[in-house]
Write a protein that holds these residues in place. Structure first.
Motif, mmCIF file in Angstrom:
data_model
loop_
_atom_site.group_PDB
_atom_site.id
_atom_site.type_symbol
_atom_site.label_atom_id
_atom_site.label_comp_id
_atom_site.label_asym_id
_atom_site.label_seq_id
_atom_site.Cartn_x
_atom_site.Cartn_y
_atom_site.Cartn_z
ATOM 1 N N VAL A 221 -39.088 34.220 -12.716
ATOM 2 C CA VAL A 221 -39.040 35.330 -14.016
ATOM 3 C C VAL A 221 -40.108 35.249 -15.095
ATOM 4 N N ILE A 222 -39.324 36.274 -16.051
ATOM 5 C CA ILE A 222 -39.687 36.883 -16.872
ATOM 6 C C ILE A 222 -40.639 36.359 -17.942
ATOM 7 N N GLY B 93 -21.842 25.517 -20.573
ATOM 8 C CA GLY B 93 -21.903 26.531 -21.847
ATOM 9 C C GLY B 93 -23.429 27.607 -21.792
ATOM 10 N N PRO B 94 -23.570 28.864 -22.008
ATOM 11 C CA PRO B 94 -24.850 29.393 -20.974
ATOM 12 C C PRO B 94 -25.880 29.069 -21.597
ATOM 13 N N ASP B 95 -27.057 28.894 -20.386
ATOM 14 C CA ASP B 95 -28.073 28.470 -20.813
ATOM 15 C C ASP B 95 -29.176 28.905 -20.901
ATOM 16 N N VAL B 102 -32.302 38.822 -16.530
ATOM 17 C CA VAL B 102 -32.997 38.843 -15.437
ATOM 18 C C VAL B 102 -33.798 38.154 -14.872
ATOM 19 N N PRO B 103 -34.129 38.036 -14.421
ATOM 20 C CA PRO B 103 -33.476 36.794 -12.621
ATOM 21 C C PRO B 103 -33.500 35.914 -13.445
ATOM 22 N N LEU B 104 -34.268 35.139 -14.918
ATOM 23 C CA LEU B 104 -33.368 33.627 -15.127
ATOM 24 C C LEU B 104 -31.816 33.128 -15.367
ATOM 25 N N SER B 110 -30.922 30.486 -11.563
ATOM 26 C CA SER B 110 -29.606 29.391 -12.739
ATOM 27 C C SER B 110 -28.258 29.556 -12.159
ATOM 28 N N PRO B 111 -29.293 28.570 -11.299
ATOM 29 C CA PRO B 111 -27.675 28.422 -10.296
ATOM 30 C C PRO B 111 -26.203 27.689 -11.506
ATOM 31 N N GLY B 112 -25.018 27.378 -10.176
ATOM 32 C CA GLY B 112 -23.941 27.180 -11.741
ATOM 33 C C GLY B 112 -23.930 27.363 -12.062
ATOM 34 N N LYS B 113 -22.240 27.354 -13.082
ATOM 35 C CA LYS B 113 -21.363 28.482 -13.786
ATOM 36 C C LYS B 113 -21.525 28.763 -14.263
ATOM 37 N N ARG B 114 -23.193 28.699 -15.266
ATOM 38 C CA ARG B 114 -22.840 28.648 -16.698
ATOM 39 C C ARG B 114 -23.736 29.982 -17.476
#
Lengths: 389, 602
Positions: A221-222, B93-95, B102-104, B110-114
């Motif tokens: 990642v960045i 929630g968002p993480d 991106v790419p994080l 970031s698998p899952g639905k967050r």
């Protein structure tokens, strides 16, 4: 020697004292306090002195400070900072004084006379033409001054920005490839002779007084590479190449930290830059290029066997053994480093054992799994790792 | 030596034992939800919400141009907010932060639905923002009171118009970013995946092409609040109306030209970056012009230091600091040092809390009498201001220093040896003071709603049209639409000022006027309440909410949306039915009571 310094205090070396010896900031405080004597009342003087002390105490030294420069680039940037800080402070004070005078001189009679809930004053609809013209001219003048200040800032910013890289470009004698990983730094010293290339992690040694070229990459990642005492930051973006130049004019240890959020353990992704005299730096390079030290006693031999037969070998390299995986940090000379887990803990036997057995409780979410070993194997492994100077 | 080492070790073990992946994640998640809420669910919606309430009153019309679309926008916003907070409460929630680089934020890391919940929520709220912007523009351009030509529009209304245009150009960019991100995650489109020819930097460009104007979308309506308050409480004509309006427009234009200053640390060419430095510094000029004009207005006026004006003075103090630290961030070399540190955290709280929240609190104190018919307690108001002002500066001023001392953003912990502890402690104390200030406002609000002094139509003796109708205003705002003879409608009103007669009083009929000079054009009826907007909002929610899990949600949503549109348009032309409905909603006597009041007042 320096290694011991660092081990003493979880990664913060004792070189801070050197930085504190510099007196420019204290002189500055005195000068500013002297200037405050002109202020009208004692209370106000005290308040502003307290405020300035608070401000400058916050800015004093540190091994991760943008305004305590140890190299030419950070030095120029901190000059720009002080230029902008002083000009902006003056602008701020003038604007606030103007607003306060406006408030004091223009309070309405009704408002002065009694505390009333509602306003019944008639609005001023016919305005004095002369006064309006005077105000218009003042506002025009203020805007003109704003424009001039902005031009000064723009030119200062542009010329300093250019000098940061143009002075250094193509002059770096040492080229280092830094690759960001979640959550550690891979450091690779390049050389035209492939046998002289070597890899380490989380600690960068540089020669004092020479520009060094850093080529930055990321594989996941960045991340962002930032050693504030030496230079501004640069992002490591997957699929992009970035280059940054560093130069330290004073020997010392400087801390850096990943500056772009890169996942859960972003907070634990630090690195250290060791600026050393050239001969010491060359000696360090030679030591790093050598293959790992062979086990010298029974316990270390057993430790090596544990390393090579446990999951360790799946991710780590120890030059001179069969271990040559590159998922985790290169451990060939791990005992020459002063911290583990990207600056999270000092390199000590205790921390190392805790890290091997259960790294997840130290740096939750990191990519190293817990390694199940019996206690004798752990001791042997520690003996071996500590021998890898 | 051995002893200290042991102690050190013990300390580390103690501090680390309490940590777990879960608690760290929650800690960060709270920060992400804070940022996301403030940018997407609080700042823009509250500014647009106040605009949608005040603009029709201020320009002298009965309602916004498309009330059904307005209802649709509100429900979409509501469902988006529920999605984010539902996710947060269910621990999904968002993480990845409020801008989810991106790419994080991509599927690999970031698998899952967050992140999906975050991305869809963005799309939701931006639909709502766009709908509101269209409303405001159409209302202001076509429904102004007769005589309110463009050069007589109150500055608050100008700020709303400028903001709405910015929304129309900025929001599609972020919907593109969040839409592409959602598609990358849902159907593997690889827009942002460098390994498959995508580009991680593209996301940043598109995001910040929205992200920077967003700041001005939040800030410009606040400038409108400030102008209204300054004019009323300095009891004089506004100083520099034309430069103020031009400054708003200039801010809006330049605001689109400086997004790269969020990306100075990326490997972009230097010459290109300097252009954005220039633009970022240039935007200080219109901001400066406005600050100078307000000070001039106060200088030449007769000031009433009421709570709203005190909040404006607090705004000047805080915002000037924020603006000046913004200049520092515009300089590439300095930005490279303080970017992504607490210096930036300090800067954007100074501009957003100082630039938007302080004027907002001023506005709440200023228009509270109009909304509720009662005055807020002045004494509690001053305490609110004092606590908020001191608390705010205690929280955020030390952060400038922390940033220069190397404290990076978005870290949930740091080593004690960094020496950041004391200033962080100071900030935490300040946060408590700030919170007490806000709680005091809530107490004042609840108390004054029941027991405040009755306000009357125009307690501040203010100049704009909303103060000519009763407090609180009736749902139809005006029985007889007012006309204006000058910029300061109520101050310049002549004794025999005409009103518009001939509009039906038993249905939602408004007067359309022309764009430039607001000359009367024609009367038209706007539709009454309807169930279809909420059904369409549900269809939208189905698409984006269920779309987190399966792409089939979109074709299904399209069919549902078509059905909802069908119903919506089918019912519309049947105006007779609507009139009957209207009569039921508003019994006839009410307007005549209002009429009697007006005559009494005169």
């Amino acid at each position: 020697m320096r290694t011991r310094d660092i081990a003493g205090s979880a990664g913060i070396p004792a070189c801070i004292e050197r930085r504190e010896a510099r007196t420019t900031v204290s002189v500055l405080i005195a000068r500013l306090q002297a200037r405050n004597l002109a202020l009208p009342t004692r209370g106000l003087r005290f308040l502003s002195a307290a405020f300035l002390c608070l401000f400058f105490s916050g800015c004093r030294g540190g091994i991760q400070s943008a305004i305590d420069p140890a190299g030419p680039q950070a030095g120029r940037i901190s000059k720009l900072w002080w230029l902008m800080f002083y000009v902006c402070s003056v602008v701020f004070v003038l604007v606030i004084i103007a607003a306060l005078i406006a408030v004091v001189r223009s309070r309405s009679k009704q408002s002065k006379a009694a505390r009333v809930e509602k306003i019944t004053d008639k609005p001023k609809l016919s305005l004095s033409k002369a006064e309006e013209q005077r105000m218009t001219r003042t506002v025009q003048g203020a805007v003109a001054v704003t424009v001039v200040i902005l031009f000064v800032f723009l030119i200062a910013s542009f010329s300093i920005g250019r000098s940061l890289s143009s002075d250094m470009e193509n002059k770096g004698l040492v080229t280092i490839e830094v690759t960001g990983h979640q959550w550690w730094w891979e450091v690779r010293y390049m050389d035209t002779n492939p046998s002289k290339i070597f890899t380490t992690a989380n600690e960068i040694h540089i020669p004092v007084g020479q520009p060094v070229t850093l080529k930055l990459h990321s594989t996941d990642v960045i991340h962002s590479f930032w050693v504030p005492n030496l230079n501004g930051k640069k992002d490591l973006i997957p699929g992009k190449d970035a280059t940054i130049w560093l130069q330290a004019d004073q020997a010392g240890v400087y801390r850096g930290q990943c500056a772009e959020y890169c996942g859960l353990q972003h907070a634990h992704m630090a690195l250290f830059v060791f600026a050393e005299p050239v001969d010491k730096f060359n000696a360090w390079m030679d030591a790093q290029r050598a293959e790992s030290v062979a086990p010298s006693n029974e316990s270390e031999q057993r430790g090596q066997q544990v390393f090579l037969t446990s999951p360790c070998i799946m991710c780590h390299t120890i030059q001179g053994t069969q271990a040559n995986a590159t998922t985790g940090p290169n451990l060939t000379h791990v005992a020459s480093r002063s911290t583990i887990a990207a600056g999270t803990l000092p390199f000590t036997r205790g921390h190392l054992s805790g890290w091997i057995v259960d790294s997840q409780s130290i740096k939750p979410g990191n990519h190293m799994p817990p390694i199940a070993l019996n206690s004798e194997d752990v001791q042997a492994l520690l003996d071996y790792l500590q021998s890898l100077k | 030596m051995a002893k200290t080492e042991k102690r050190e070790e013990k300390k580390v073990v103690e501090t680390t034992r309490s940590l777990s992946e879960e608690s760290d994640r929650r800690e960060l998640e709270r920060t992400w939800v804070h940022g996301t809420t403030m940018m997407f669910l609080f700042a823009v919606p509250i500014m647009e919400g106040i605009g949608l309430y005040l603009v029709p009153l201020m320009i002298g019309t009965r309602n916004v141009a498309f009330p059904r679309m307005n209802a649709y926008g509100y429900f979409v916003y509501l469902f988006g907010g529920l999605l984010l907070y539902g996710g947060f409460l269910l621990n999904i929630g968002p993480d990845t932060g409020w801008f989810s680089y991106v790419p994080l934020a991509g599927p690999a890391f970031s698998p899952g639905k967050r992140v999906d919940i975050w991305a869809q929520m963005i799309t939701f709220t931006e639909i709502a923002a766009l709908v509101g912007a269209v409303e405001i523009i159409a209302t202001v351009f076509k429904q102004r009171a007769v005589g309110m030509s463009l050069n007589r529009i109150p500055l608050f209304v100008w700020s709303q118009v400028v903001t709405s245009f910015m929304i129309i150009f900025a929001m599609p960019a972020v919907m593109l970013a969040s839409g592409f991100l959602a598609m990358d995650r849902l159907v593997d489109t690889h827009f942002f995946n460098p390994a498959e020819g995508g580009d991680a930097l593209l996301y940043q460009h598109v995001f910040w092409f929205f992200g920077h104007p967003e700041v001005y979308i939040i800030f410009i309506p606040a400038l409108g609040f400030v102008s209204s308050i300054v004019v009323t409480f300095s009891r004089r004509k506004v100083f520099g109306y034309t430069p103020m309006v031009l400054s708003l427009i200039a801010t809006a234009f330049i605001g689109f030209g400086l997004w790269v200053h969020h990306m100075f640390a990326t490997p972009l060419p230097q010459l290109g970056q300097s252009f954005f430095t220039g633009a970022s510094m240039m935007i200080a000029i219109p901001s400066g012009v406005q600050i100078f004009c307000w000070i001039a207005s106060m200088w030449g006026g007769e000031l009433h230091l009421k709570t709203p004006l005190i909040f404006v003075l607090g705004f000047v103090f805080i915002f000037v600091i924020g603006g000046l630290s913004g200049l520092m961030l515009a300089a590439v070399p300095l930005d490279l040092q303080v970017h992504d540190t607490y210096f930036v955290v300090a800067h954007f709280h100074y501009v957003l809390i100082g630039g938007a929240v302080f004027p907002l609190f001023g506005a709440l104190h200023y228009w509270f009498p109009k909304w509720t018919g009662r005055m807020l307690s002045e004494r509690l108001g001053l305490w609110t201001f004092g606590l908020m002002f001191v608390g705010f500066n205690l929280v955020f001023f030390p952060m400038h220093q922390l940033g220069l001392k190397g404290m990076t953003r978005r870290i949930y912990t740091y080593l004690p040896e960094t020496g950041w502890g004391d200033l962080n402690m100071l900030a935490s104390i300040g946060a408590s003071v700030l919170t007490i200030g806000v709680l005091l406002f809530i107490i004042n609000f609840l108390y004054s709603r029941r027991a405040g002094v009755i306000a009357g139509d125009n307690p501040w003796n203010a100049d704009t049209l909303e103060w000519s109708t009763s407090s609180p205003p009736p749902s139809y705002n005006y029985v007889y639409l007012p006309t204006t003879q000058g910029r300061h409608a109520l101050w310049e009103k002549t004794e025999d000022a005409p009103v518009v007669v001939g509009l039906k009083t038993d249905c939602r009929e408004v007067l359309a006027t022309n764009v430039m000079d607001a000359e009367p054009d024609h009367a038209y009826q706007i539709p009454g309440p309807s169930i279809w907007p909420i059904l369409l909002a549900l269809a939208t929610a189905e698409s984006f909410g269920v779309g987190i899990f399966t792409p089939w949600a979109f074709p299904i949503g399209a069919v549902l949306a078509f059905a909802a549109f069908f119903g919506w348009f089918w019912s519309d032309p049947n105006s007779e039915n609507r009139e009957v409905k209207e009569r039921k909603v508003k019994p006839k006597p009410e307007p005549s009571v209002k009429l009697a009041q007006q005559e009494e007042g005169a």
